[in-house]
Design a protein around this motif. Sequence first.
Motif, PDB file in Angstrom:
ATOM      1  N   VAL A   1     -48.172 -29.801  23.270  1.00 16.85           N
ATOM      2  CA  VAL A   1     -48.319 -28.917  24.587  1.00 16.85           C
ATOM      3  C   VAL A   1     -48.603 -27.615  23.915  1.00 16.85           C
ATOM      4  CG1 VAL A   1     -47.815 -28.115  26.717  1.00 16.85           C
ATOM      5  CG2 VAL A   1     -46.760 -30.141  26.005  1.00 16.85           C
ATOM      6  N   LEU A   2     -48.197 -26.348  22.800  1.00 21.70           N
ATOM      7  CA  LEU A   2     -48.622 -25.825  22.695  1.00 21.70           C
ATOM      8  C   LEU A   2     -49.912 -25.256  21.941  1.00 21.70           C
ATOM      9  CD1 LEU A   2     -44.560 -24.148  21.628  1.00 21.70           C
ATOM     10  CD2 LEU A   2     -46.239 -23.990  23.209  1.00 21.70           C
ATOM     11  N   LEU A   3     -50.495 -26.252  21.349  1.00 22.12           N
ATOM     12  CA  LEU A   3     -51.571 -26.515  20.133  1.00 22.12           C
ATOM     13  C   LEU A   3     -52.898 -26.550  21.707  1.00 22.12           C
ATOM     14  CD1 LEU A   3     -50.436 -28.301  17.021  1.00 22.12           C
ATOM     15  CD2 LEU A   3     -50.987 -25.453  17.457  1.00 22.12           C
ATOM     16  N   GLY A   4     -52.236 -27.471  21.856  1.00 22.48           N
ATOM     17  CA  GLY A   4     -53.247 -27.620  23.166  1.00 22.48           C
ATOM     18  C   GLY A   4     -53.950 -26.519  24.232  1.00 22.48           C
ATOM     19  N   LYS A   5     -52.317 -25.626  24.641  1.00 17.95           N
ATOM     20  CA  LYS A   5     -52.702 -24.296  24.977  1.00 17.95           C
ATOM     21  C   LYS A   5     -53.667 -23.635  24.367  1.00 17.95           C
ATOM     22  CE  LYS A   5     -51.252 -21.372  28.898  1.00 17.95           C
ATOM     23  NZ  LYS A   5     -52.145 -21.361  28.737  1.00 17.95           N
ATOM     24  N   VAL A   6     -53.239 -23.019  24.006  1.00 17.69           N
ATOM     25  CA  VAL A   6     -53.953 -22.722  22.678  1.00 17.69           C
ATOM     26  C   VAL A   6     -56.049 -22.772  22.725  1.00 17.69           C
ATOM     27  CG1 VAL A   6     -54.261 -21.791  20.038  1.00 17.69           C
ATOM     28  CG2 VAL A   6     -52.580 -21.741  21.130  1.00 17.69           C
ATOM     29  N   ALA A   7     -56.213 -24.266  22.409  1.00 17.26           N
ATOM     30  CA  ALA A   7     -57.060 -25.008  22.381  1.00 17.26           C
ATOM     31  C   ALA A   7     -57.668 -24.680  23.637  1.00 17.26           C
ATOM     32  CB  ALA A   7     -57.286 -26.029  21.800  1.00 17.26           C
ATOM     33  N   LEU A   8     -57.040 -24.215  24.689  1.00 16.87           N
ATOM     34  CA  LEU A   8     -57.796 -24.392  26.351  1.00 16.87           C
ATOM     35  C   LEU A   8     -58.249 -23.084  26.182  1.00 16.87           C
ATOM     36  CD1 LEU A   8     -57.759 -25.600  28.845  1.00 16.87           C
ATOM     37  CD2 LEU A   8     -55.762 -25.524  29.609  1.00 16.87           C
ATOM     38  N   TRP A   9     -57.081 -22.006  25.438  1.00 18.35           N
ATOM     39  CA  TRP A   9     -57.701 -20.604  25.887  1.00 18.35           C
ATOM     40  C   TRP A   9     -59.081 -20.180  25.178  1.00 18.35           C
ATOM     41  CZ3 TRP A   9     -58.300 -16.329  22.657  1.00 18.35           C
ATOM     42  CH2 TRP A   9     -58.283 -14.783  23.250  1.00 18.35           C
TER      43      TRP A   9
END
Length: 269
Positions: free
Chosen positions: A98-106
């Motif tokens: 979830v956190l890696l996906g959040k970084v990729a989305l940013w």
Amino acid sequence: MESQRTSVYGNNTNVDFTQSTDDDPLIDGPLVSQDAFESVIKREFQKLPTHWAVSVLSFLHVVYVALCIAIAVFCWISDEHTPECTAALQGFDSKTVVLLGKVALWVMVFIYDRFVQHHHGAVRRRGYLDFYRLTRGVKNLPLLIHSAGNALVLTVIAPSALLDARVKKLSLYLLLSIICLELLLSLICLLRYTVHVVKFNSKKPHPDVTEQERSLGCSSEAHTETGFRDGSSLEDVVEKQADLIDYLKQHNSVLSRRILTVTGQQIRA
């Protein structure tokens, strides 16, 4: 002798003047019609190609939130599907995903922001200053929202052990709330921005200076807003005047080149 010298100088002057006139195609060449320039200026309008980027970003954001909810339901809230989650995530921890996906989305939002800034800078240079100011705030909001969301996520993840000790899985619920709120605010801003872009592309307006000239020609009561008046901000007035001066410089240089090109084409024809 003096009369002869005068006549000679006079004849030389006439010859020089005639030669300079013949050598200059802009003087003896045919006049450029107004319709020729208006047809060229009308073709100058370029649509703002940022609405498709809004669609792509919105789709990716919705997909990310849907995956986060699915991971939370099947991997965090319920322990029945732990083997399936581990196999699907290939051994990664669900919170890490979830956190890696959040970084990729940013990162995607940042790329979108640079893309939009580039095209709005081009719109500003083409003379659409009112539209540039109208969308200056709303086009920057998605990056600000996602950056604030990242800060809130870190604030929740850091003391997650303390939060879960007081209320079971409190950090999970807070994390999902932040992600969903971020999606809602981002979609509202992107939808509002898309409405402005669609209206701008469908209207196909002329540059602000041209629109002001047309309004002045149609109505004697029309006036421009480049001067300082009661209730107006001095900083906004100065900024608008600077933008208009910069645009007019570029427009004059382009127009001069067009005059030479069109005149040369008519002379050769």
